[in-house]
Design a protein around this motif. Structure first.
Motif, mmCIF file in Angstrom:
data_model
loop_
_atom_site.group_PDB
_atom_site.id
_atom_site.type_symbol
_atom_site.label_atom_id
_atom_site.label_comp_id
_atom_site.label_asym_id
_atom_site.label_seq_id
_atom_site.Cartn_x
_atom_site.Cartn_y
_atom_site.Cartn_z
ATOM 1 N N SER A 192 0.828 -1.204 0.000
ATOM 2 C CA SER A 192 0.000 0.000 0.000
ATOM 3 C C SER A 192 0.864 1.256 0.000
ATOM 4 O O SER A 192 0.606 2.200 -0.752
ATOM 5 C CB SER A 192 -0.923 0.002 1.224
ATOM 6 O OG SER A 192 -1.758 -1.128 1.222
ATOM 7 N N GLN B 33 3.912 1.558 -1.031
ATOM 8 C CA GLN B 33 4.603 1.667 -2.324
ATOM 9 C C GLN B 33 3.683 2.290 -3.373
ATOM 10 O O GLN B 33 4.121 3.129 -4.186
ATOM 11 C CB GLN B 33 5.081 0.285 -2.780
ATOM 12 C CG GLN B 33 6.262 -0.260 -1.990
ATOM 13 C CD GLN B 33 6.556 -1.716 -2.300
ATOM 14 O OE1 GLN B 33 5.768 -2.406 -2.963
ATOM 15 N NE2 GLN B 33 7.696 -2.208 -1.823
ATOM 16 N N ALA B 34 2.432 1.883 -3.373
ATOM 17 C CA ALA B 34 1.464 2.466 -4.311
ATOM 18 C C ALA B 34 1.257 3.949 -4.014
ATOM 19 O O ALA B 34 1.180 4.777 -4.929
ATOM 20 C CB ALA B 34 0.139 1.715 -4.216
ATOM 21 N N LYS C 58 3.378 5.992 -2.665
ATOM 22 C CA LYS C 58 4.576 6.727 -3.117
ATOM 23 C C LYS C 58 4.541 6.960 -4.621
ATOM 24 O O LYS C 58 4.831 8.065 -5.107
ATOM 25 C CB LYS C 58 5.845 5.969 -2.742
ATOM 26 C CG LYS C 58 7.126 6.711 -3.134
ATOM 27 C CD LYS C 58 8.359 5.938 -2.757
ATOM 28 C CE LYS C 58 9.626 6.781 -2.987
ATOM 29 N NZ LYS C 58 9.697 7.434 -4.292
ATOM 30 N N GLN C 59 4.186 5.924 -5.368
ATOM 31 C CA GLN C 59 4.160 6.060 -6.830
ATOM 32 C C GLN C 59 3.148 7.119 -7.265
ATOM 33 O O GLN C 59 3.427 7.927 -8.161
ATOM 34 C CB GLN C 59 3.824 4.710 -7.471
ATOM 35 C CG GLN C 59 3.873 4.743 -8.998
ATOM 36 C CD GLN C 59 3.825 3.352 -9.600
ATOM 37 O OE1 GLN C 59 4.311 2.392 -9.003
ATOM 38 N NE2 GLN C 59 3.234 3.234 -10.784
ATOM 39 N N ILE C 60 1.983 7.134 -6.639
ATOM 40 C CA ILE C 60 0.955 8.116 -6.990
ATOM 41 C C ILE C 60 1.400 9.528 -6.648
ATOM 42 O O ILE C 60 1.272 10.460 -7.468
ATOM 43 C CB ILE C 60 -0.372 7.777 -6.282
ATOM 44 C CG1 ILE C 60 -0.979 6.490 -6.836
ATOM 45 C CG2 ILE C 60 -1.373 8.938 -6.405
ATOM 46 C CD1 ILE C 60 -1.403 6.560 -8.291
ATOM 47 N N LYS D 71 0.249 -3.558 -5.178
ATOM 48 C CA LYS D 71 0.731 -2.240 -5.588
ATOM 49 C C LYS D 71 0.214 -1.895 -6.972
ATOM 50 O O LYS D 71 -0.239 -0.766 -7.221
ATOM 51 C CB LYS D 71 2.262 -2.220 -5.569
ATOM 52 C CG LYS D 71 2.860 -0.941 -6.134
ATOM 53 C CD LYS D 71 4.372 -1.045 -6.270
ATOM 54 C CE LYS D 71 4.926 0.184 -6.982
ATOM 55 N NZ LYS D 71 6.394 0.078 -7.185
ATOM 56 N N THR E 283 -2.451 1.154 -7.687
ATOM 57 C CA THR E 283 -1.952 2.267 -8.508
ATOM 58 C C THR E 283 -2.794 2.457 -9.760
ATOM 59 O O THR E 283 -3.166 3.583 -10.112
ATOM 60 C CB THR E 283 -0.483 2.019 -8.899
ATOM 61 O OG1 THR E 283 0.295 1.813 -7.714
ATOM 62 C CG2 THR E 283 0.079 3.203 -9.669
ATOM 63 N N GLU E 284 -3.104 1.361 -10.441
ATOM 64 C CA GLU E 284 -3.876 1.447 -11.683
ATOM 65 C C GLU E 284 -5.259 2.046 -11.443
ATOM 66 O O GLU E 284 -5.727 2.880 -12.225
ATOM 67 C CB GLU E 284 -3.999 0.061 -12.321
ATOM 68 C CG GLU E 284 -2.708 -0.430 -12.966
ATOM 69 C CD GLU E 284 -2.853 -1.812 -13.586
ATOM 70 O OE1 GLU E 284 -3.882 -2.481 -13.299
ATOM 71 O OE2 GLU E 284 -1.943 -2.231 -14.327
ATOM 72 N N GLU F 89 -4.954 5.841 -10.582
ATOM 73 C CA GLU F 89 -4.576 6.610 -11.774
ATOM 74 C C GLU F 89 -5.754 6.757 -12.727
ATOM 75 O O GLU F 89 -5.968 7.833 -13.289
ATOM 76 C CB GLU F 89 -3.402 5.926 -12.481
ATOM 77 C CG GLU F 89 -2.067 6.143 -11.792
ATOM 78 C CD GLU F 89 -0.906 5.710 -12.669
ATOM 79 O OE1 GLU F 89 -1.019 4.629 -13.295
ATOM 80 O OE2 GLU F 89 0.096 6.440 -12.726
#
Length: 340
Positions: free
Chosen positions: A193, A195-196, A198-200, A297, A301-302, A305
């Motif tokens: 969670s 990690q997701a 952070k990416q967002i 993750k 994330t998908e 987004e």
């Protein structure tokens, strides 16, 4: 003037039942408000009652020594029976399926007073006196059932209680509530969670994550490892019912591992991503505004987004109808039980 005994046990139930009490006063009924003595949630209960200008008529004390279950139940039943007789109660309204609701229903039944039981939406079984069997236990005692909604409570709480956070402008930020209520030692779940998240936040600067969670050693370790320096991520203490409801009115999206927020989200037309885990395995993919996704993750994330870049898709989910039956208005609900 008809007297109606209103029985509830928690701040969450108070948020639902207090608007009913207010309306009863306006309709010239006399609500007799009974709550058990609060211990852990006393401060929050006081705030909820003050918000709706409701004062308890009776506070049931359970300060007995020794406090065996038999003694507490007998004491509560005797006290409630005494109150029913002394106040000359015409009808009783109990909220939920807790022990106090059951005992109030039993005391009323023994004295020939009709009982209405209010259902309170998602997550009710977890607080039930005897779990799923409570419905069968209460059935012979209850003459009427109603569904208590949260619309009035949300309107009242929205402008009163805002959790203190350094957010400059709620209107221009997309605030995502990461509402994880599972065990805080689930390293894999939290790691994926975070990690997701952070990416967002690395890509979408208008996104802010609010994470109300107990800061255990593991949470702190993963936060420092994955999210250190992320200025769009705020860890806050777990929210109480007033803070939670107020915050929900300002959120853009909810990520969670349970169904408790779905009722509020449905009212607010707020999409919810329900991350599948041990608490909700084999769930339906869609539940009104809620969508079940995997705790991964990639999928987290998908989904976020797509909701960010496709406003039409966001609106489609936000407007999905609830599968639940229509909740009665307060006026309809009162009409259904004051005539009993």
């Amino acid at each position: 003037m008809k007297k109606i005994m209103m029985v509830f046990d928690t701040p969450e139930e108070a948020m639902r039942i207090c608007p009913v009490i207010q309306k009863l006063k306006q309709m010239e009924y006399k609500p007799v408000v009974l709550i058990p003595k609060q211990v852990e949630t006393a401060g929050i209960m006081e705030q909820v009652l003050a918000l709706f200008e409701v004062e308890p008529t009776h506070i049931l004390s359970v300060d007995l020594e020794p406090q065996t279950l038999n003694q507490l139940t007998a004491y509560a039943l005797n006290e409630l029976a005494r109150i029913v007789k002394h106040e000359k109660i015409d009808t009783t309204f109990v909220c939920g399926s807790t022990k106090i609701a059951f005992i109030a229903a039993l005391a009323s039944y023994y004295n020939g007073v009709p009982v209405t039981q209010a259902q309170t939406g998602e997550g009710e079984e977890a607080a039930a006196f005897l779990g799923k069997s409570t419905e069968a236990l209460m059935a012979p005692l209850v003459t009427n059932h109603v569904v208590l909604g949260l619309e009035t409570a949300l309107e009242k709480a929205a402008d009163q209680y805002v959790h203190s956070m350094p957010i400059d402008n709620y209107d221009t930020q997309k605030i995502i509530l990461f509402d994880y209520q599972g065990k805080s030692n689930q390293r894999q779940i939290l790691e994926k969670s975070f990690q997701a998240i952070k990416q967002i936040t690395d890509i979408y600067k208008e996104v802010i994550f609010i994470i109300p969670i107990k800061l255990t050693t593991l949470v702190m370790e993963l936060a420092n490892k994955i999210l250190k320096g992320q200025k769009q991520v705020y860890f806050v203490k777990p929210l109480n019912v007033l803070e939670y409801q107020s915050f929900m009115t300002r959120a853009w999206l909810v990520m969670t591992d349970h169904y408790n927020s779905l009722e509020m989200a449905q009212i607010l037309q707020l999409p919810v991503l329900i991350m599948e885990g041990p608490r909700n395995k084999n769930s339906h993919d869609n539940y009104g505004v809620g969508t079940v996704i995997r705790f991964s993750k990639v999928q987290i994330t998908e989904w976020i987004e797509r909701l960010l870049v496709d406003s039409g898709f966001y609106e489609e989910i936000a407007r999905r109808p609830s599968p639940n039956k229509k909740i009665q208005t307060i006026e309809e609900m009162i009409e259904s039980f004051v005539q009993k």
